[in-house]
Design a protein around this motif. Structure first.
Motif, PDB file in Angstrom:
ATOM      1  N   CYS A   1       0.837  -1.200   0.000  1.00 50.30           N
ATOM      2  CA  CYS A   1       0.000   0.000   0.000  1.00 50.30           C
ATOM      3  C   CYS A   1       0.874   1.253   0.000  1.00 50.30           C
ATOM      4  O   CYS A   1       0.606   2.202  -0.739  1.00 50.30           O
TER       5      CYS A   1
ATOM      6  N   CYS B   1      -0.200   3.302  -3.240  1.00 54.65           N
ATOM      7  CA  CYS B   1      -1.468   4.022  -3.044  1.00 54.65           C
ATOM      8  C   CYS B   1      -1.245   5.478  -2.639  1.00 54.65           C
ATOM      9  O   CYS B   1      -0.550   5.770  -1.667  1.00 54.65           O
TER      10      CYS B   1
ATOM     11  N   TYR C   1      -3.325   7.295  -1.256  1.00 57.64           N
ATOM     12  CA  TYR C   1      -4.091   7.581  -0.044  1.00 57.64           C
ATOM     13  C   TYR C   1      -3.386   7.057   1.212  1.00 57.64           C
ATOM     14  O   TYR C   1      -3.908   7.157   2.304  1.00 57.64           O
ATOM     15  N   PHE C   2      -2.211   6.495   1.039  1.00 56.11           N
ATOM     16  CA  PHE C   2      -1.549   5.812   2.160  1.00 56.11           C
ATOM     17  C   PHE C   2      -1.323   6.715   3.363  1.00 56.11           C
ATOM     18  O   PHE C   2      -1.496   6.286   4.506  1.00 56.11           O
TER      19      PHE C   2
ATOM     20  N   CYS D   1      -4.623   6.745   5.126  1.00 53.89           N
ATOM     21  CA  CYS D   1      -5.153   5.429   5.477  1.00 53.89           C
ATOM     22  C   CYS D   1      -4.207   4.627   6.367  1.00 53.89           C
ATOM     23  O   CYS D   1      -4.638   4.003   7.326  1.00 53.89           O
TER      24      CYS D   1
ATOM     25  N   GLY E   1      -2.580   1.955   5.406  1.00 53.24           N
ATOM     26  CA  GLY E   1      -2.386   0.576   4.955  1.00 53.24           C
ATOM     27  C   GLY E   1      -3.576  -0.338   5.097  1.00 53.24           C
ATOM     28  O   GLY E   1      -3.488  -1.509   4.745  1.00 53.24           O
ATOM     29  N   GLY E   2      -4.679   0.179   5.594  1.00 53.34           N
ATOM     30  CA  GLY E   2      -5.917  -0.582   5.545  1.00 53.34           C
ATOM     31  C   GLY E   2      -6.126  -1.587   6.647  1.00 53.34           C
ATOM     32  O   GLY E   2      -5.362  -1.669   7.602  1.00 53.34           O
TER      33      GLY E   2
ATOM     34  N   LYS F   1      -8.525  -7.254   3.804  1.00 53.73           N
ATOM     35  CA  LYS F   1      -7.631  -7.725   2.753  1.00 53.73           C
ATOM     36  C   LYS F   1      -7.720  -9.239   2.624  1.00 53.73           C
ATOM     37  O   LYS F   1      -7.800  -9.791   1.520  1.00 53.73           O
TER      38      LYS F   1
ATOM     39  N   THR G   1      -3.464  -5.113  -1.476  1.00 51.34           N
ATOM     40  CA  THR G   1      -3.726  -3.674  -1.318  1.00 51.34           C
ATOM     41  C   THR G   1      -5.233  -3.381  -1.304  1.00 51.34           C
ATOM     42  O   THR G   1      -5.903  -3.673  -0.332  1.00 51.34           O
ATOM     43  N   GLU G   2      -5.742  -2.836  -2.367  1.00 44.92           N
ATOM     44  CA  GLU G   2      -7.095  -2.275  -2.342  1.00 44.92           C
ATOM     45  C   GLU G   2      -8.177  -3.308  -2.080  1.00 44.92           C
ATOM     46  O   GLU G   2      -8.133  -4.422  -2.593  1.00 44.92           O
TER      47      GLU G   2
ATOM     48  N   CYS H   1     -11.750  -0.365   1.721  1.00 43.19           N
ATOM     49  CA  CYS H   1     -10.958   0.877   1.715  1.00 43.19           C
ATOM     50  C   CYS H   1     -11.445   1.827   0.627  1.00 43.19           C
ATOM     51  O   CYS H   1     -11.379   3.045   0.798  1.00 43.19           O
TER      52      CYS H   1
ATOM     53  N   ARG I   1     -12.339   4.834   2.845  1.00 41.20           N
ATOM     54  CA  ARG I   1     -11.180   5.726   2.864  1.00 41.20           C
ATOM     55  C   ARG I   1     -11.152   6.593   1.596  1.00 41.20           C
ATOM     56  O   ARG I   1     -11.243   7.804   1.672  1.00 41.20           O
ATOM     57  N   LYS I   2     -11.002   5.943   0.455  1.00 41.17           N
ATOM     58  CA  LYS I   2     -10.787   6.690  -0.779  1.00 41.17           C
ATOM     59  C   LYS I   2     -11.969   7.595  -1.119  1.00 41.17           C
ATOM     60  O   LYS I   2     -11.780   8.772  -1.436  1.00 41.17           O
TER      61      LYS I   2
HETATM   62  S1  SF4 Z   1      -5.871  -0.061   2.202  1.00 42.40           S
HETATM   63 FE1  SF4 Z   1      -6.641   0.895   0.351  1.00 42.40          FE
HETATM   64  S2  SF4 Z   1      -6.710   3.112   0.762  1.00 42.40           S
HETATM   65 FE2  SF4 Z   1      -5.476   2.154   2.348  1.00 42.40          FE
HETATM   66  S3  SF4 Z   1      -3.385   2.418   1.613  1.00 42.40           S
HETATM   67 FE3  SF4 Z   1      -4.103   0.368   0.936  1.00 42.40          FE
HETATM   68  S4  SF4 Z   1      -4.984   0.643  -1.113  1.00 42.40           S
HETATM   69 FE4  SF4 Z   1      -4.748   2.655  -0.159  1.00 42.40          FE
END
Ligand code: SF4
Length: 81
Positions: free
Chosen positions: A12, A16, A18-19, A22, A24-25, A30, A40-41, A45, A49-50
């Protein structure tokens, strides 16, 4: 498990935009959505988040284009007095 979670956070961080907000979510999402902590996404999230970050930034940018500082006389007396 710890290493996989750390790898997912690192992915992430690298991928990303948006890290910084965020961090790392959610590892549980995940694993549930992507089948691995080292991923990752997720829809989670993307929606929590996004989308929230995008909407907030769009709103702030729109307000910056129209916002003007108000003088104390325009605002009026404090309602707390
Ligand atoms: S979890 Fe999603 S929004 Fe958060 S850093 Fe990872 S990809 Fe980006």
């Amino acid at each position: 498990m710890r290493d996989e979670v750390a790898e997912g956070v690192e992915q992430c961080r690298r991928a990303c935009a948006y890290f910084e907000v965020c961090g790392g979510g959610a590892p549980s999402n995940k694993l549930f959505e992507n089948g691995s902590f080292a991923s990752t996404e997720t829809r989670h999230c993307a929606y929590t988040r996004k989308a929230v970050i995008d909407i907030t930034l769009e709103f702030m940018e729109s307000q910056m284009n129209t916002w003007r500082p108000q003088s104390a006389a325009t605002i009026g007396p404090s309602p707390l007095r």
